[in-house]
Write an enzyme that holds these catalytic residues in place. Sequence first.
Site, short mmCIF file in Angstrom:
data_model
loop_
_atom_site.label_atom_id
_atom_site.label_comp_id
_atom_site.label_asym_id
_atom_site.label_seq_id
_atom_site.Cartn_x
_atom_site.Cartn_y
_atom_site.Cartn_z
N LYS B 22 0.83 -1.20 0.00
CA LYS B 22 0.00 0.00 0.00
C LYS B 22 0.87 1.26 0.00
CE LYS B 22 -3.77 -1.04 2.09
NZ LYS B 22 -4.53 -1.44 3.28
N ARG B 92 -3.65 2.86 8.11
CA ARG B 92 -3.86 1.57 7.43
C ARG B 92 -2.61 0.72 7.57
NH1 ARG B 92 -7.36 2.93 2.37
NH2 ARG B 92 -8.05 4.98 2.99
N GLY B 101 -6.28 -11.12 7.79
CA GLY B 101 -6.06 -11.08 9.23
C GLY B 101 -5.33 -9.83 9.67
N MET B 103 -4.76 -5.75 10.20
CA MET B 103 -5.67 -4.74 10.72
C MET B 103 -6.37 -3.96 9.61
SD MET B 103 -5.08 -1.59 13.27
CE MET B 103 -5.24 -0.39 11.96
N ARG B 336 -3.38 -1.02 -6.59
CA ARG B 336 -2.66 -2.29 -6.48
C ARG B 336 -3.06 -3.18 -7.65
NH1 ARG B 336 -5.94 -4.88 -1.32
NH2 ARG B 336 -8.00 -4.56 -2.21
N HIS B 452 -10.17 -47.93 -6.85
CA HIS B 452 -10.59 -48.07 -8.25
C HIS B 452 -11.32 -46.82 -8.73
CE1 HIS B 452 -13.38 -49.49 -11.44
NE2 HIS B 452 -12.28 -50.10 -11.86
N SER B 768 11.23 -44.32 -16.36
CA SER B 768 10.06 -43.50 -16.06
C SER B 768 9.80 -43.61 -14.57
CB SER B 768 8.86 -43.99 -16.87
OG SER B 768 7.74 -43.22 -16.53
N CYS B 836 5.82 -40.68 -14.64
CA CYS B 836 4.45 -41.02 -15.01
C CYS B 836 3.56 -41.18 -13.79
CB CYS B 836 4.40 -42.26 -15.89
SG CYS B 836 4.98 -43.74 -15.07
N TYR B 856 10.74 -35.60 -19.94
CA TYR B 856 9.30 -35.39 -20.10
C TYR B 856 8.56 -35.69 -18.80
CZ TYR B 856 8.61 -40.46 -20.30
OH TYR B 856 8.57 -41.79 -19.99
#
Lengths: 887, 887
Positions: B22, B92, B101, B103, B336, B452, B768, B836, B856
């Site tokens: 700010k 502020r 949270g 102020m 902002r 499953h 893999s 994988c 990959y």
Amino acid sequence: MDKKIYRFEDGNAKQKHLLGGKGAGLAAMTQMGLPVPPGFTITTRVCREYYEKGRELPPDVWDTVLSEIKVLEDKLNKVFGSKDNPLLLSVRSGAPLSMPGMMDTILNLGLNDNTVEGLAKLTANDRFAWDSYRRFLQSFGKVVLDVPGDLFEEAITHQKALLGIKDDSSLASSDLKELVKKFKKIINENSKIPFPEDSYLQLKYCIKAVFESWNGQRAIEYRRIYNIPETLGTAVNIMVMVFGNMGMDSATGVAFTRDPSTGEKKFFGEFLPNAQGEDVVAGIRTPHNLELLARDMPQVYSELLKIAQILENTNRDMQDIEFTIEKGKLFMLQTRVGKRTPIAAIKIAVDMVNEKIITKDEAVLRVTCEEIEKVLHPSIDPRSKVQVIAKGLPASPGAAVGEVVFDADKAVELVKEGHKIILVRPETTPDDVHGIYASQGVLTSRGGMTSHAAVVTRGMGKPCIVGCEEMKIDLYKRVFTVGDISVYEGDIITIEGGEGKVILGEAPLVMPELGEDFKKLLQYADEFRRLRVHANADTPEDAVKAREFGAQGIGLARTEHMFLGPDRVPIVQEMIMAPNNEERNKALLKLLKVQREDFIGILKAMDSLPVTIRLLDPPLHEFLPAVEDLSEEIRHLKAQNPGEEEIKAKEILLKKAIDLKEFNPMLGWRGCRLGIVLPEIYEMQVRAIFEAAAYLVEEGNNPIVEVMHPLVGIEKEMDFLSELTHKIARETMETEGVNLNYKVGTMIEIPRAALIADKLAEKAEFFSFGTNDLTQMTFGFSRDDAERKFIPYYLEHNILENNPFEVLDFEGVGKLMELAVKLGKNVRSNMKIGICGEHGGNPKSVEFCHRIGLDYVSCSPFRVPIARFAAAQAFLKEKTQEVSSSV
Amino acid sequence: MDKKIYRFEDGNAKQKHLLGGKGAGLAAMTQMGLPVPPGFTITTRVCREYYEKGRELPPDVWDTVLSEIKVLEDKLNKVFGSKDNPLLLSVRSGAPLSMPGMMDTILNLGLNDNTVEGLAKLTANDRFAWDSYRRFLQSFGKVVLDVPGDLFEEAITHQKALLGIKDDSSLASSDLKELVKKFKKIINENSKIPFPEDSYLQLKYCIKAVFESWNGQRAIEYRRIYNIPETLGTAVNIMVMVFGNMGMDSATGVAFTRDPSTGEKKFFGEFLPNAQGEDVVAGIRTPHNLELLARDMPQVYSELLKIAQILENTNRDMQDIEFTIEKGKLFMLQTRVGKRTPIAAIKIAVDMVNEKIITKDEAVLRVTCEEIEKVLHPSIDPRSKVQVIAKGLPASPGAAVGEVVFDADKAVELVKEGHKIILVRPETTPDDVHGIYASQGVLTSRGGMTSHAAVVTRGMGKPCIVGCEEMKIDLYKRVFTVGDISVYEGDIITIEGGEGKVILGEAPLVMPELGEDFKKLLQYADEFRRLRVHANADTPEDAVKAREFGAQGIGLARTEHMFLGPDRVPIVQEMIMAPNNEERNKALLKLLKVQREDFIGILKAMDSLPVTIRLLDPPLHEFLPAVEDLSEEIRHLKAQNPGEEEIKAKEILLKKAIDLKEFNPMLGWRGCRLGIVLPEIYEMQVRAIFEAAAYLVEEGNNPIVEVMHPLVGIEKEMDFLSELTHKIARETMETEGVNLNYKVGTMIEIPRAALIADKLAEKAEFFSFGTNDLTQMTFGFSRDDAERKFIPYYLEHNILENNPFEVLDFEGVGKLMELAVKLGKNVRSNMKIGICGEHGGNPKSVEFCHRIGLDYVSCSPFRVPIARFAAAQAFLKEKTQEVSSSV
């Protein structure tokens, strides 16, 4: 160019690799001036060349053989293959390492229809000549030409039957001539090639047969098992024949410089007059004790004795000697280090130190760990014939004999009356422990190598076979059957837990003798080892035993065994079933009291030595009945229609058991995961430990406590557990006003723990490798499943060299251990690191632990001597390597 | 000495860490000459000092505050705390990162019983002054003095009730005076200290309250979750008040430079005339659209628009602006970067590239992977009110609405009739797959994250909740109950699979829109990434889908899913139950034919791209009914007394099922252990693969095959499997007369495989990482058990930061992966290495894979776009780091 053939006088004792064991021994004896028949050795190099050349004898080798035969002919003034004055030879294989399956000796080589006549004339002994010829045909046919040996035996039997005589020695020379004819016929009908009359051809075939035997089935198998390189090759020894069968002034025999059974320092051996080597082995005639030789041929005997002494002194070990006496003249045919029983090995090693023949470190290196192990267990007399009716998993080694009993209570009862029993159960549970204690050994039809029966008996050092699935137990009829054999309660069986054999009846056992020599040898070992040896023990009794066996501490005291006594299980169940914290704490308070007593006992027994106590490890469901059993029970109860209450209580229990059941309990909610989610359990245990220690300090004792947390794999687990432990330690010390000697540490049994050992070392003051679980997780093997489903196949098909649960896997699990040691000691240089898995008692694994710098190994009390010994050997081997690599 | 307080004109936009977000914004706007009320910022440094000094404001800071107030007094020609000409302030908080949270704003600071009169006189507006005072007391009481806010609200409500009025705005200034009295009484009765009349004391308390809010419960929690260092601290902004509540020529409002919902380039915002900031938020009065401002105050509006444009251009991102208009004069209170929906984020990024405001790589870095993920699933409209009746495990993300149906067949039937359904089952089996396909989503009462249902739905990208144990299903009555709520078949529910919420009725869904912008952004991403992205797909349909989503190959085609079709299971059972090789081969031949068709389909769909096919992985018992179910069935059958034959067949099946049952199936006889002990199964699969490939080649296609062996952990396993594969490949190529493009490789999913990766690389042509199993074994966690028993506790108690099954564990599992990459590439430098496991689609894990040099990642088709995006971000982040570290 490398020499391919050595005369005996040109070689020496160090050329074992080149000349084979036999050849090197012959060369050494020749060089020492001992009476060895002349001869030469075709080197192992030639064996390799033989195979490289496509199974052909290299021409230059054969040329040299021919010229060496000439030399022998000149020396003996005889001619190989001559009808009038024949030279005869013996041919023997000789690999650098003694190996089963290698070719036997061929004697009397050179005989044929012509030379046999010459031999008869030369010795003026017709029967001797034809007997020699018969023997040669028989062994040449069998060994070189692959003719089934039975055919020859049958022919002899038939001949004797025709003549109505019993002994071979009653066969007259005419009978032997008849046999020779028959033998030739047998050979010509059953071999690819006819019997070679040409002596040179006989020799060539014989040399090739030795080389071929190097790649026989049994030899290959043996090499594979013992990791002997195929490239080693075998040598061939060709020696002039001397005859022990030339009359009563001739003889052949074997002798040991010390008794191979007991190790006693006493010249010991047997001989047969008028005989050739194979007669002694064949056992048709009973050989005489050497004392008879002393009486009958005192001069020869004293020469033999003198030579034996020289050979033992030169070779610095007990010798196994072969000799032949030909017409009163002694010839040495072989000398080698003699095989001996484990007990003899120990006695000889210790005696030789006393006699200043060898040093203490040599004595330790001369006995193998397997020998130490065998000495520690009774075993079945190897000479006895036994009827093996079934095989199971070899869960705990040793042999035991007893009456079959099918339940623990009856077992205890019968033992009180003086019976010896074998407890036979489908599987065992904590309720059977008193029966296991009472028994000589345990046999179960179910369960794996980590089943209850297996673990408990190993801890007790009792023989045990588990998972013997071919055995069907009928508990109601009190009988088990294997195929069509029924064994009733009270029938006697023998079990051999090292091999998993179930034997009908009482097999003769050889009992271990832990004599003075054994203790002495272990003392020598203790002088060399760097590794400390601790024991795994869960009770004061085990702790006392461990100390007797030389344990320098307890490396693993499992507290769950303390949860499992029949008086404890109900309290533990109370704790598990507690509907709220208050009820749970009530049960925990009861457990605290009994655990404290347990710890007082064990800490007192190990006063002034470290005791590593592992907090609760198994999942909670192990303390509840199995879901299946409970369901079955409830079904039965309902059928009987009893009070609602009883069913309801069981149903609540069932609900909890189902709730706690897991897909993969090995990887489930156990170990410190329990201790973190339900911290009141670990708090109780830690409090019991420190209160016990405080009590002992007040009593003037010196307890040394190590609190060990199982299954840690995450840094914050260790943070939490270490804080919990220190907090209670501080509280106890404050309340009791004493100072306690303690450490907090962790098992390293999860792969991740090894990988983040540096992080764990921030809080852990010691590490102990739990290589059972570490092996399971590193391989991804559930031991209970793997040992039944695929490890046997893997071993058989050489996918695995060893069962990794028996011999530590250096390549994989070992790499994690090395990493953990490095990471741990980097952060905490005085970090104490040990192993408490079953591998801690396995010699190869102990050697590995030494190599990677562990501080101690811990194993079951009965394996402590083996570990002490293995640790010393590891140290000495390392020293030897350092010396040889610094040269 | 470091400066502790900055006037707005002295700071700049880059000082976020020092001035907070700010403060930096206010400084930047001031420097740009925009109309910002004067003020100053106490730096974050002071916050740290405040805590170091034991929660005391450092005296030098307070001195500077006093002198800065003087400066403000001089600028405004007002006096702070003056009765006649009072200066009022706003205070502020302003942390460097926006945090919940912290102020709230305190407005109108400086008012007291004296200054309120001054304000009233000065503004000639009695009501305004007392309203401001009332507001100040209310917020100061609540925020600074911790008085429960309800008490103030109640007082207002009571007052209004007494007066018989409804709106706050109807309160006259006399009423407000009355309220001020009451508020003061409330404060003095409920706070430790009385309301400070002294303006300077008010200011001091207020500054301290800002610092205290840095360590409030919620702030600490938030920092822990997002790993924000505590040392960051918050700044405090003190600014001269401007008043939007001075009449109808005054107003206050917020504006966005683009539409935060859609991303559309359109000035967008709301305002309230005659109001202060909190009125807009409180929602008591409905704010007006900015268009009204354009109409009512065109000059102010156009100034605002111009400023907004400047701010967006300067900050190069969409801005969220707060402004106040005091008597026709515009003041900027904050700017902002604006929050936006995922869809808006994508549109704005792409638009800004087109507008040349940002580059393509900036665009990629500006959208988060979470946003990409959210765009890909329908979600419940966050504005809607829903009734959550139960929670289960969030198995597969996304929201779905449908009628409850309790069996698969009925599901298919209803879907054909046009219904949308949610399949609800205790758990699913392969028999339910057609029902799962037909459904919108799946809900089960049992099963874990790898059950499953979980695996199948994730593969299909369908929402799924499993293990919802509070839901009791009665399949006979076709109803499920949760507590006292009953949901019958046909009732409509909504499931939210990303959070595991079951909702009664139809919740309004927001559907994903994969528009042109999304595709464009992914194209940008593809320009930057080094990692290839493959998909896990088991069917030709999935393969086609994967290709659509941009997959560059199949990284994992699981063949067991091919074993699981309702037409396949009987053949598989036939194979398992085969009494001899002949019967087994018969069954295998049938499977060969169907598998070949499967492979043809999948290889064709991925023509010219690599397809990695994993051979059979699960244990055989997964293809048989569960032991419990079979036993139950046999019991029932027996009770009904049917034909002997039927019972006998079931009993044989039961025997086999018992035989195959394992203690820890995860670590049992599965994967290549099956393929080695029963090689005919793998031979069949490999043959099916190569025959399929050969067929396609003949048809003119270009199949690229990679045969992958699961669960390899031993060098000789790889040797055996590689030989088997090459042998069949050679045979097929010879028979069919074609050349095949193929590789043989292995999963790395056993810790030991990673440890001996150099050995495996001798034969394996690709690796893999199967990070699901690798995580299970490295941690020693059975996922099915751990996620139910202790992982939730561990996460809650911060023992674990992430669920390692969701976010790859870099420290442990990652270390093994790094090792394997190093060892593997050492031996085979062109070794292809990928992942994988499910982590392959997790952005953090993708970043790790990029970092350790994988080639990959492979993930479910629906996560391919996320992985493509994450791979690009990983590359760009690495580049940024390289640049910054080379500076």
